[in-house]
Design a protein around this motif. Structure first.
Motif, PDB file in Angstrom:
ATOM      1  N   GLN A  17    -100.899  19.119   7.759  1.00  0.00           N
ATOM      2  CA  GLN A  17    -100.630  20.226   8.696  1.00  0.00           C
ATOM      3  C   GLN A  17     -99.967  21.381   7.951  1.00  0.00           C
ATOM      4  N   TYR A  18    -100.369  22.605   8.371  1.00  0.00           N
ATOM      5  CA  TYR A  18     -99.891  23.820   7.705  1.00  0.00           C
ATOM      6  C   TYR A  18     -98.676  24.375   8.450  1.00  0.00           C
ATOM      7  N   TRP A  27     -98.298  22.846   3.116  1.00  0.00           N
ATOM      8  CA  TRP A  27     -98.994  21.723   3.766  1.00  0.00           C
ATOM      9  C   TRP A  27     -98.120  20.481   3.733  1.00  0.00           C
ATOM     10  N   TYR A  28     -98.139  19.734   4.860  1.00  0.00           N
ATOM     11  CA  TYR A  28     -97.346  18.505   4.963  1.00  0.00           C
ATOM     12  C   TYR A  28     -98.222  17.369   5.492  1.00  0.00           C
ATOM     13  N   GLU A  29     -97.965  16.161   4.992  1.00  0.00           N
ATOM     14  CA  GLU A  29     -98.711  14.985   5.469  1.00  0.00           C
ATOM     15  C   GLU A  29     -98.234  14.614   6.878  1.00  0.00           C
ATOM     16  N   GLN A  80     -99.652  19.138  -2.231  1.00  0.00           N
ATOM     17  CA  GLN A  80    -100.778  19.965  -2.683  1.00  0.00           C
ATOM     18  C   GLN A  80    -101.992  19.597  -1.829  1.00  0.00           C
ATOM     19  N   PRO A  81    -102.593  20.536  -1.096  1.00  0.00           N
ATOM     20  CA  PRO A  81    -103.775  20.176  -0.298  1.00  0.00           C
ATOM     21  C   PRO A  81    -104.974  19.917  -1.203  1.00  0.00           C
ATOM     22  N   ASP A 104    -102.173  24.597  11.919  1.00  0.00           N
ATOM     23  CA  ASP A 104    -103.516  24.029  11.754  1.00  0.00           C
ATOM     24  C   ASP A 104    -103.444  22.662  11.058  1.00  0.00           C
ATOM     25  N   ILE A 105    -104.340  21.771  11.489  1.00  0.00           N
ATOM     26  CA  ILE A 105    -104.427  20.439  10.865  1.00  0.00           C
ATOM     27  C   ILE A 105    -105.778  20.319  10.171  1.00  0.00           C
ATOM     28  N   ILE A 106    -105.778  19.749   8.990  1.00  0.00           N
ATOM     29  CA  ILE A 106    -107.042  19.389   8.318  1.00  0.00           C
ATOM     30  C   ILE A 106    -107.097  17.870   8.258  1.00  0.00           C
TER      31      ILE A 106
END
Ligand code: SAH
Length: 379
Positions: free
Chosen positions: A170-171, A176-178, A198-199, A213-215
Motif C-alpha cells: 500500500q502507498y 510503499w508498505y507491506e 522497495q516495490p 492505493d494497493i497493488i
C-alpha cells in the motif's frame, strides 16, 4: 467461529508479530495439517466452491480438443508430455483423455504428469485417473523441476493461478508498505508494516500510485510462468490456463474467501474457506513476451473459447442420448453457467502461449489486451 488454524495463527502472530497477507493466504490454503487444500473434498457441489470441470464434462472435452489441435499442429510427435497444474480431483484430465480415445496416435504418444502440492488431492487424482485404465504410468510432481526433458509438452491448468498467494503493498505518504495480518480485540485484522519497502520495479503501476492505493501481486505466479516459458523454449510445446482475472494491471485488491459457495470475510474460519485472488494476466503475458521463441496468443474470454470450440454442438450431441428432461435441463444450465457473460463466460479468461512455429488456436483473434479490457470484474 474458531477453526483449528485460528489457534495456530494467533500463536504465530503473538510470537513473531504480524504476518504478510501472502503468508496468511499460504498458511490458510497449504498448511500441512489444516490448510484448505488438505481437506478431504474442498471442491465441488459438497465442497466450498465449484469449478468448471466439476460443472460439466464438456469443459474438459473442449480442452482435450484444444490439446489435440496443438498436438496435430506440432506435427503429431510420437511422444509428448501432457502436464496439468493443480488438478483438483483429476476431473479435467479425465475428460481431456476421453477425447484422445478418438485419436489413438495421440493417446499412444501421451505421457501424463500432474503437478500438485496437496497430498490429499494427489491421492484423489490418482484414484480417479487410475480407474480410467490409462496405458502408461502417471507421474506426480511437487513442482515443474522434476518433469522429464525429453519431449514436447502441453501444459494445462484451470483455476490454478488464483490459488497462489499474493502480496499486498500500500502507498502512503510517498512510500510503499507491506499489508499484514495482525490481531486486534481478539480478532484477525489488516495492518501495515511500519517499515517501508522497495516495490517490485517491473510492476507497471508503481510510479502512478495515489495515496492509499494497493497493488496486489503474486511472485509465485510469475516464477511458475517463467519456469513454463523456459521449458517450452527448450522443449517446444504450448500452455493454456483458464482463470478469473483481469487483462491489465490495476490498483486494488481482490483477495476473497468462499465457503459453502458464498463469499465470506477473509478472516472467517481460516483453513475452512477457499482463499483466492484474481489473476493479473497482463503481468503473466509480459513474462511470455521476454522469450524469443514463444508467442503469446490473444487473451479471450472463456465464453468465446468454449463456444468457438463447439460447446453448444457437443451439448446437443449429449442431449440426444439422454432420455428424460431433468438431465437435459441440468446440462443446459451447466453450459449456460460456463458460457454466459453474466456467469463464468466473461469473468474467466483463457491465457495461452507456446512455441512460435506452432499454429495455436485463436492466434488471430482480437485480444482483450488490445481492447484495453482493463477493469477488474468483481462478480
Ligand atoms: N483445477 C482444479 C482445482 C482448482 S483448485 C479444478 O478446476 O477443479 C487449485 C488447485 O491447485 C488444487 O488442486 C491445489 O491443491 C493446487 N495447488 C495450489 N498451489 C499449488 C502449487 N504451488 N503447485 C501445484 N498445485 C497447487
Amino acid at each position: 467461529m474458531p477453526s483449528q488454524l485460528t489457534d495456530h495463527l494467533f500463536a504465530l502472530i503473538k510470537h513473531h508479530g504480524a504476518i504478510s497477507v501472502h503468508d496468511y493466504m499460504d498458511i490458510c490454503l497449504n498448511h500441512p495439517n489444516s490448510g484448505f487444500y488438505q481437506k478431504l473434498r474442498p471442491i465441488g457441489k459438497d465442497g466450498g466452491f465449484i469449478t468448471a470441470p466439476e460443472i460439466s464434462q464438456i469443459f474438459g472435452e473442449i480442452l482435450g480438443l484444444w490439446a489435440a489441435s496443438v498436438w496435430q499442429n506440432m506435427g503429431h510427435p510420437e511422444k509428448f508430455h501432457l502436464v496439468e497444474f493443480g488438478g483438483g480431483y483429476g476431473t479435467l484430465m479425465k475428460d481431456m483423455l476421453r477425447v484422445q480415445k478418438l485419436i489413438p496416435a495421440m493417446r499412444a504418444a501421451c505421457h501424463i504428469h500432474m503437478v500438485e502440492t496437496s497430498p490429499a488431492l494427489s491421492d484423489i487424482q490418482a484414484k480417479a485417473l487410475n480407474a480410467q485404465g490409462f496405458e502408461r504410468p502417471i507421474f506426480w510432481h511437487k513442482d515443474i523441476s522434476s518433469l522429464p526433458d525429453d519431449a514436447p509438452c502441453i501444459f494445462v491448468g484451470n483455476e490454478f493461478f488464483d490459488a497462489l498467494p499474493v502480496h499486498h503493498i500500500q502507498y502512503q505518504q510517498g512510500r510503499w508498505y507491506e499489508r499484514q495480518v495482525s490481531i486486534n480485540d481478539k480478532k484477525l485484522c489488516f495492518t501495515l508494516h511500519d517499515e517501508a519497502l522497495q516495490p517490485p520495479q517491473t510492476h507497471m503501476l508503481v510510479d502512478t500510485a495515489k495515496e492509499g492505493d494497493i497493488i496486489e501481486f503474486s511472485p509465485l505466479s510469475l516464477t511458475i510462468t517463467h519456469q513454463i516459458c523456459e521449458y517450452l523454449q527448450r522443449q517446444h510445446g504450448a500452455a493454456i490456463f483458464i482463470d478469473y482475472g483481469y487483462a491489465m494491471p490495476c490498483f486494488g485488491e481482490s483477495l476473497q474467501a468462499v465457503k459453502n459457495h458464498q463469499k465470506v470475510d477473509v478472516f472467517e474460519t481460516p483453513g475452512l474457506c477457499d482463499l483466492s485472488a484474481h489473476v493479473d494476466f497482463g503481468a503473466l503475458g509480459q513474462i511470455v513476451g521476454q522469450y524469443n521463441n514463444l508467442q503469446l496468443v490473444p487473451l479471450i474470454t472463456q465464453g468465446m473459447f468454449l463456444s468457438n470450440l463447439g460447446i453448444f454442438e457437443r451439448a446437443e450431441q449429449i442431449k440426444q442420448v439422454l432420455s428424460n428432461d431433468t438431465p437435459k435441463q441440468e446440462l443446459e444450465s451447466a453450459v449456460n453457467r460456463l458460457t454466459h457473460k453474466d456467469e463464468m463466460g466473461e469473468l474467466f479468461k483463457v491465457f495461452s502461449f507456446g512455441s512460435r512455429d506452432i499454429n495455436l488456436p485463436f492466434d488471430k483473434h482480437d485480444s482483450l489486451w488490445q481492447k484495453g479490457f482493463n477493469h477488474r470484474d468483481d462478480n
